[in-house]
Design a protein around this motif. Structure first.
Motif, PDB file in Angstrom:
ATOM      1  N   SER A 142       0.823  -1.213   0.000  1.00  0.00           N
ATOM      2  CA  SER A 142       0.000   0.000   0.000  1.00  0.00           C
ATOM      3  C   SER A 142       0.859   1.267   0.000  1.00  0.00           C
ATOM      4  O   SER A 142       2.042   1.246   0.349  1.00  0.00           O
ATOM      5  CB  SER A 142      -0.903   0.014   1.239  1.00  0.00           C
ATOM      6  OG  SER A 142      -1.819  -1.057   1.212  1.00  0.00           O
ATOM      7  N   THR A 149       0.522   1.310 -13.711  1.00  0.00           N
ATOM      8  CA  THR A 149      -0.640   0.436 -13.540  1.00  0.00           C
ATOM      9  C   THR A 149      -0.249  -1.034 -13.692  1.00  0.00           C
ATOM     10  O   THR A 149       0.443  -1.409 -14.635  1.00  0.00           O
ATOM     11  CB  THR A 149      -1.722   0.792 -14.565  1.00  0.00           C
ATOM     12  OG1 THR A 149      -2.147   2.133 -14.347  1.00  0.00           O
ATOM     13  CG2 THR A 149      -2.919  -0.128 -14.421  1.00  0.00           C
ATOM     14  N   SER A 168      -3.559  -0.934  -1.042  1.00  0.00           N
ATOM     15  CA  SER A 168      -4.293   0.309  -1.246  1.00  0.00           C
ATOM     16  C   SER A 168      -3.353   1.384  -1.780  1.00  0.00           C
ATOM     17  O   SER A 168      -2.169   1.408  -1.442  1.00  0.00           O
ATOM     18  CB  SER A 168      -4.911   0.780   0.080  1.00  0.00           C
ATOM     19  OG  SER A 168      -5.863  -0.147   0.553  1.00  0.00           O
ATOM     20  N   LYS A 169      -3.883   2.255  -2.633  1.00  0.00           N
ATOM     21  CA  LYS A 169      -3.088   3.316  -3.261  1.00  0.00           C
ATOM     22  C   LYS A 169      -1.835   2.751  -3.912  1.00  0.00           C
ATOM     23  O   LYS A 169      -0.734   3.249  -3.724  1.00  0.00           O
ATOM     24  CB  LYS A 169      -2.732   4.402  -2.251  1.00  0.00           C
ATOM     25  CG  LYS A 169      -3.915   5.237  -1.807  1.00  0.00           C
ATOM     26  CD  LYS A 169      -3.484   6.408  -0.942  1.00  0.00           C
ATOM     27  CE  LYS A 169      -4.687   7.230  -0.499  1.00  0.00           C
ATOM     28  NZ  LYS A 169      -4.337   8.361   0.368  1.00  0.00           N
ATOM     29  N   ASN A 171      -2.085   1.791  -7.372  1.00  0.00           N
ATOM     30  CA  ASN A 171      -2.350   1.930  -8.810  1.00  0.00           C
ATOM     31  C   ASN A 171      -2.601   0.590  -9.498  1.00  0.00           C
ATOM     32  O   ASN A 171      -2.081   0.312 -10.577  1.00  0.00           O
ATOM     33  CB  ASN A 171      -1.198   2.656  -9.502  1.00  0.00           C
ATOM     34  CG  ASN A 171      -1.672   3.369 -10.763  1.00  0.00           C
ATOM     35  OD1 ASN A 171      -2.839   3.717 -10.894  1.00  0.00           O
ATOM     36  ND2 ASN A 171      -0.767   3.568 -11.690  1.00  0.00           N
ATOM     37  N   ILE A 172      -3.435  -0.233  -8.869  1.00  0.00           N
ATOM     38  CA  ILE A 172      -3.844  -1.493  -9.480  1.00  0.00           C
ATOM     39  C   ILE A 172      -4.996  -1.218 -10.437  1.00  0.00           C
ATOM     40  O   ILE A 172      -5.930  -0.490 -10.110  1.00  0.00           O
ATOM     41  CB  ILE A 172      -4.289  -2.508  -8.412  1.00  0.00           C
ATOM     42  CG1 ILE A 172      -3.154  -2.744  -7.411  1.00  0.00           C
ATOM     43  CG2 ILE A 172      -4.695  -3.823  -9.063  1.00  0.00           C
ATOM     44  CD1 ILE A 172      -3.538  -3.674  -6.294  1.00  0.00           C
ATOM     45  N   LEU A 191      -7.818  -3.073  -0.909  1.00  0.00           N
ATOM     46  CA  LEU A 191      -7.475  -2.634  -2.264  1.00  0.00           C
ATOM     47  C   LEU A 191      -8.028  -1.239  -2.537  1.00  0.00           C
ATOM     48  O   LEU A 191      -8.333  -0.893  -3.684  1.00  0.00           O
ATOM     49  CB  LEU A 191      -8.040  -3.625  -3.290  1.00  0.00           C
ATOM     50  CG  LEU A 191      -7.566  -5.074  -3.172  1.00  0.00           C
ATOM     51  CD1 LEU A 191      -8.325  -5.967  -4.124  1.00  0.00           C
ATOM     52  CD2 LEU A 191      -6.069  -5.178  -3.440  1.00  0.00           C
ATOM     53  N   ASN A 194      -7.581   2.545  -5.791  1.00  0.00           N
ATOM     54  CA  ASN A 194      -6.931   2.058  -6.998  1.00  0.00           C
ATOM     55  C   ASN A 194      -7.824   2.364  -8.188  1.00  0.00           C
ATOM     56  O   ASN A 194      -8.705   3.226  -8.103  1.00  0.00           O
ATOM     57  CB  ASN A 194      -6.648   0.556  -6.873  1.00  0.00           C
ATOM     58  CG  ASN A 194      -5.462   0.267  -5.973  1.00  0.00           C
ATOM     59  OD1 ASN A 194      -4.342   0.684  -6.245  1.00  0.00           O
ATOM     60  ND2 ASN A 194      -5.695  -0.455  -4.885  1.00  0.00           N
ATOM     61  N   ASN A 195      -7.618   1.682  -9.297  1.00  0.00           N
ATOM     62  CA  ASN A 195      -8.468   1.869 -10.474  1.00  0.00           C
ATOM     63  C   ASN A 195      -9.059   0.540 -10.909  1.00  0.00           C
ATOM     64  O   ASN A 195      -9.071   0.184 -12.077  1.00  0.00           O
ATOM     65  CB  ASN A 195      -7.663   2.491 -11.616  1.00  0.00           C
ATOM     66  CG  ASN A 195      -8.567   3.033 -12.714  1.00  0.00           C
ATOM     67  OD1 ASN A 195      -9.762   3.229 -12.521  1.00  0.00           O
ATOM     68  ND2 ASN A 195      -8.008   3.263 -13.879  1.00  0.00           N
ATOM     69  N   GLN A 217     -12.383   3.626  -5.690  1.00  0.00           N
ATOM     70  CA  GLN A 217     -11.749   3.304  -6.964  1.00  0.00           C
ATOM     71  C   GLN A 217     -11.958   4.467  -7.931  1.00  0.00           C
ATOM     72  O   GLN A 217     -12.979   5.147  -7.889  1.00  0.00           O
ATOM     73  CB  GLN A 217     -12.344   2.034  -7.551  1.00  0.00           C
ATOM     74  CG  GLN A 217     -12.236   0.824  -6.627  1.00  0.00           C
ATOM     75  CD  GLN A 217     -10.807   0.464  -6.255  1.00  0.00           C
ATOM     76  OE1 GLN A 217      -9.902   0.506  -7.092  1.00  0.00           O
ATOM     77  NE2 GLN A 217     -10.586   0.116  -4.990  1.00  0.00           N
TER      78      GLN A 217
END
Length: 918
Positions: A142, A149, A168-169, A171-172, A191, A194-195, A217
């Motif tokens: 995280s 990505t 977390s944070k 960039n998944i 998670l 993220n995206n 997200q």
């Protein structure tokens, strides 16, 4: 002699073991020395040849490194690529530092149990990063916002002992993989920020997860959260700030749940009463959804934010709703609580402007759900609306049977359930009820008894003219049939005469108009660069395909029935591609004309986005460029939005570059590639020029210009570029959301500017030069990411020759051209946006390279209404002059009403009304 040989063999084996053991120890020391050299500052006591004596390093009895603990040491630098050769490593703790660069692969570290990498500045993750970690229990990465990505790898399933996964944070991107059947011990999954997109995987139902954090997200997870109802071990659930929809499920089995965060989503329907009875619940947020029904009454010990003003509860305080409201919400529940109903059905009086509801006095008398694309079943609760007279459920996707309880509606006069997927027996309705059930292929056999059964011409209708016994009177039927035939013949003759008269007058009296052609032989002519569409798209719902139409660009409202027909009911076999906002289908009209239909998912935008969507159409219909695929029409079907484009038959650029052997496409020559690149640049430059001309909606944020933020996916709807000279290739402009094309500032902060497009264009140039994909996981780690590898190639011009696609085999002149394009690609992919050129610069670089191949005739360019040799301001002025678009901004600013788009283009069939498409 035998004893001597045996002793000699033992000695040799012992020597080999000692030699290999010493070699392995030396390997560990060499790798640790690399780690010491790569970190800054090097820990003060990291000296000497034995790393087992260094601070933060633990070794086993044989001297092998088992633990590296350097948390919170203010370290920077990077990690060596061969870290995974420390084969006895069990713990890697590097959290709370400023270590950057690529994360090396940890693959096949079968003893590794704990990995702590959070709160650093790592920039990329190897695709094989987590492969073969069979002992992994804790993984934390995280707070690494600078990571490019990456996707949660399928290889993670090999870590069957996993207990904690924190990312977390980080960039998944992509979806949450359906791996949770592989983790019987997983308790914490974080998670957030993220995206991630897509839905919750079904395998979560069998997991032992206690802490589930998926909040915030970038684009938002979507779909239902029904799977939570089976996760009985849940303690804490954070799903806020996403795009989840549907009803909140029954969580009565989640008796350990103490913290539930569901705010800022798209939930509809009633809050389940069981939620207020959870024994451990102490904190819950529900605001900023579209929840309906009674206000839930939580115990005094629960800290709750209901958002009574941001949801659609029937009252502001706990208590039952009006009986009619209760009945209608049950009806909505059987349909899955559609968003368009939730946005309109507010308050405690359904006679106060509830959509699809008509009242007489204080009683609901009409429900009109026809042609809304609803799924689900018909609720028996409709029978509680005792004053109901007309119920229209036709042309949806309803399943199940017609409830018997509806036969008890004493005031019911008409029930239309035609064109659904209903099954079962048809109930016996009173003789005064007109019942329509056609188009339900599996519905029960028609009955000749009772008022609800006898079918007339397949329409399954009964009427007040039926005899008391339910058997039709033969005389009345015969005379009625004869009278109907006579009337139909007269009407038909009148219509045909009128049509021939209109055709004659138009043919002999209509003056030709610049840029427009009259439809001939049932086909709409090409106008101002727009490809033809068969006239059935205009008038199919009226049943009259003979009308002569004038095509007015994309101002054509197309019925959902027509789009279903031409796409074979949106068959999976017709899918051309998928995007974040929906699926694109190939369609074919009866004359063979091919179209592409973009079907935006119903959860993407609600009814409140209707005005914005229509204002976009008003812009898109004016956007014309020889390198942009034309918008042909649109459809608004309930909560669904569909756009229709001309179809590009020769595939995408990627298929010609990467898949030519599989798809039997001939490889592109360098001439073709440069020409395509110039066309892409001109198309994107044109879009950027529109953005600079302030073609924006007043009610959107300033950053949401035509190429901005959440409108990017809508730009990509028409952001396909046609290649000169033959206009047959479609080339994606690789907008920001495409994996592998993320500009650094978009990957880290989600900022979207025209410079993000420039970065993406640079990646396309690199693909054209090398014939390689932007991200190729089959390549070695140092070559898998095209931009990173190619920018290293550019350091020395002599390296470019080795990087060129082998199918090009360039001569000297071509090689110089390739070098110029390579240099441009490097500039376009500069890390800092300010260092990237504008798209106009790309046009200026590529233009002279294509000039030597330019055809001598420019007639085709002029026919599109755009002279590409004009500068952009001249082109915009000409466009506005030719098309009368100088008032377009005023039109857009008044687009808060549906009149921003003409309800019917000029010459549109009068029998085609707005309800056909909504």
């Amino acid at each position: 002699m035998g004893d001597h040989r045996k002793l000699f063999s033992i000695s040799i084996n012992l020597f080999s073991v000692i030699f290999l053991f010493s070699f392995t120890l030396a390997d560990d020391a060499a790798i640790m020395n690399k780690l010491a050299d790569s970190l800054s500052p090097t820990p003060s006591d990291w000296s000497g040849s034995n790393p087992c004596k260094w601070t933060g390093i633990n070794c086993d009895s044989s001297g092998r490194v088992t633990s590296i603990s350097l948390a919170s040491k203010s370290l920077s630098g990077s990690l060596p690529t061969d870290l995974n050769q420390l084969t006895q490593l069990k713990t890697l703790s590097l959290q709370n530092n400023q270590i950057s660069g690529a994360l090396p692969s940890l693959s096949n570290l079968t003893n590794l149990q704990e990995v702590y990498l959070d709160n650093n500045n790592f920039t990329s993750v190897s695709p094989s990063f987590l492969s073969g970690l069979t002992s992994l229990q804790i993984f934390s990465i995280s707070e690494n916002p600078n990571l490019a990505t990456w996707l949660i790898p399928q290889d993670l399933a090999q870590s069957g002992s996993l207990v904690t996964f924190y990312a977390s944070k980080a960039n998944i991107g992509g979806t949450i993989p359906d791996l949770f059947g592989s983790f019987p011990n997983l308790q914490s999954l974080r998670l957030s920020y993220n995206n991630l997109t897509g839905t919750l995987p079904s395998s979560l139902a069998g997991s032992e997860i206690q802490n589930l954090w998926l909040n915030n997200q970038v684009m938002g997870l979507s779909g239902s959260i029904d799977v939570l109802g089976s996760m009985t071990q849940l303690l804490q659930v954070w799903l806020h700030a996403n795009g989840f929809s549907g009803a909140i499920p029954d969580l009565s089995k989640c008796t350990l749940l103490f913290d539930l965060q569901l705010r800022d989503n798209r939930f509809t329907g009633l809050v389940p009463p069981s939620l207020t009875l959870l024994p451990k619940l102490v904190n819950v947020t529900l605001q900023n959804n579209k929840l309906q029904g009674p206000v839930p009454d939580f115990p005094s010990g629960v800290e709750v934010n209901l958002g009574t003003t941001t949801n659609s509860f029937c009252n502001s305080k706990p208590g039952p709703c009006d009986p009619q409201v209760t009945a209608l919400l049950a009806v909505a529940g059987a349909l899955g609580y559609p968003m368009n109903l939730a946005e309109s059905w507010e308050g405690n009086d359904p006679c106060q402007s509830w959509v699809f509801i008509t009242c007489q006095g204080i009683n609901v008398t009409v429900i009109n759900f026809g042609k809304q694309g609803f799924t689900g079943t018909i609720s028996p609760a409709i029978a509680n609306l005792t004053a109901l007279r007309n119920l229209f459920l036709n042309d949806n996707n309803l399943s199940g049977s017609i409830p018997d309880s509806l036969t008890g509606l004493s005031q019911l006069k008409a029930l239309d359930v035609s064109n659904n997927n209903l099954t079962g027996k048809i109930p016996q309705f009173p003789s005064g009820v007109t019942l329509k059930t056609t188009g339900n292929l599996l519905i029960g056999t028609n009955s000749s008894q009772g008022g609800g059964g006898k079918s007339d011409s397949g329409s399954n209708t009964t009427s007040p003219d039926a005899s008391p016994s339910g058997k039709p009177n033969a005389t009345s039927v015969s005379s009625g049939l004869i009278a109907g035939i006579v009337i139909a013949v007269v009407v038909f003759i009148c219509v045909v005469s009128f049509v021939f008269y209109k055709c004659y007058t138009k043919k002999h009296h209509q003056k030709p108009q610049k840029g427009k052609e009259v439809v001939k032989n049932g086909i709409v002519g090409t106008m101002n660069g727009y490809a033809g569409v068969k006239s059935e798209l205009h008038s199919h719902s009226s049943g009259d395909n003979s009308d002569i139409q004038i095509f007015e660009g994309g101002n054509v409202a197309i019925s959902i029935q027509v789009l279903r027909q031409v796409t074979n009911n949106f068959s999976a076999d017709n899918i051309l591609g998928r995007g974040g906002f929906g699926v694109v289908y190939k369609g074919e009209l009866h004359d063979g004309t091919q179209i592409a239909v973009k079907r935006m998912e119903s959860g993407v935008m609600g009814t409140k986005g209707l005005n914005e969507f229509q204002a976009e159409i008003a812009v898109l219909t004016k956007v014309r460029h020889r390198h942009l695929v034309a918008l042909l029409g649109f459809c608004i079907n309930g909560n669904e939005r569909l756009l229709v484009y001309e179809y590009m038959p020769q595939g995408t650029l990627g298929q010609h570059l990467f898949d030519s052997s599989v798809n039997e496409y001939p490889p592109l020559t360098w001439k073709q590639r440069v020409t395509i690149a110039l066309d892409v640049a001109r198309g994107v430059e044109y879009l950027h020029s529109l953005a600079q001309q302030s073609f924006i909606h007043r009610d959107l944020k300033p950053s949401n210009i035509l190429l901005g933020n959440d409108m990017r996916a809508k730009v990509s709807d028409f952001g396909l570029v046609k290649n000169a000279p033959d206009g047959k290739y479609s080339v994606e402009t690789r907008l920001a959301g495409t994996f592998g094309y993320l500009a650094p500032e978009y990957a880290a902060t989600g900022r979207v500017t025209t410079k993000v497009d420039v970065y993406a264009f640079g990646v396309v140039l690199m693909e054209m030069i090398t014939g390689r994909k932007a991200l190729d996981e089959t390549m070695p780690e140092d070559r898998s990411h095209l931009v990173t590898w190619f920018r290293r190639v550019l350091i020395n011009k002599e390296n470019i020759e080795k990087a060129i696609d082998s199918t090009l085999n360039p001569v000297d002149e071509t090689y110089e051209s390739i070098c110029k394009v390579a240099e441009l690609a490097g500039h376009c992919t500069a890390r800092e946006p300010s260092q990237r050129p504008d798209m106009g610069h790309a046009v200026n670089v590529l233009g002279p390279l294509v000039e030597q191949w330019k055809p001598s005739c420019h007639g085709e360019e002029d026919s599109y209404g755009i002279d590409i040799h004009m500068n952009l301001s001249q082109a915009i002025l000409r466009w506005q002059s030719d098309e009368g678009t100088s008032t377009l901004m005023d039109d857009l600013y008044s687009s808060h009403t549906q009149s921003s788009i003409p309800t019917k283009p000029s010459g549109f069939s009068d029998t085609f009304n707005s309800s056909d498409c909504r």
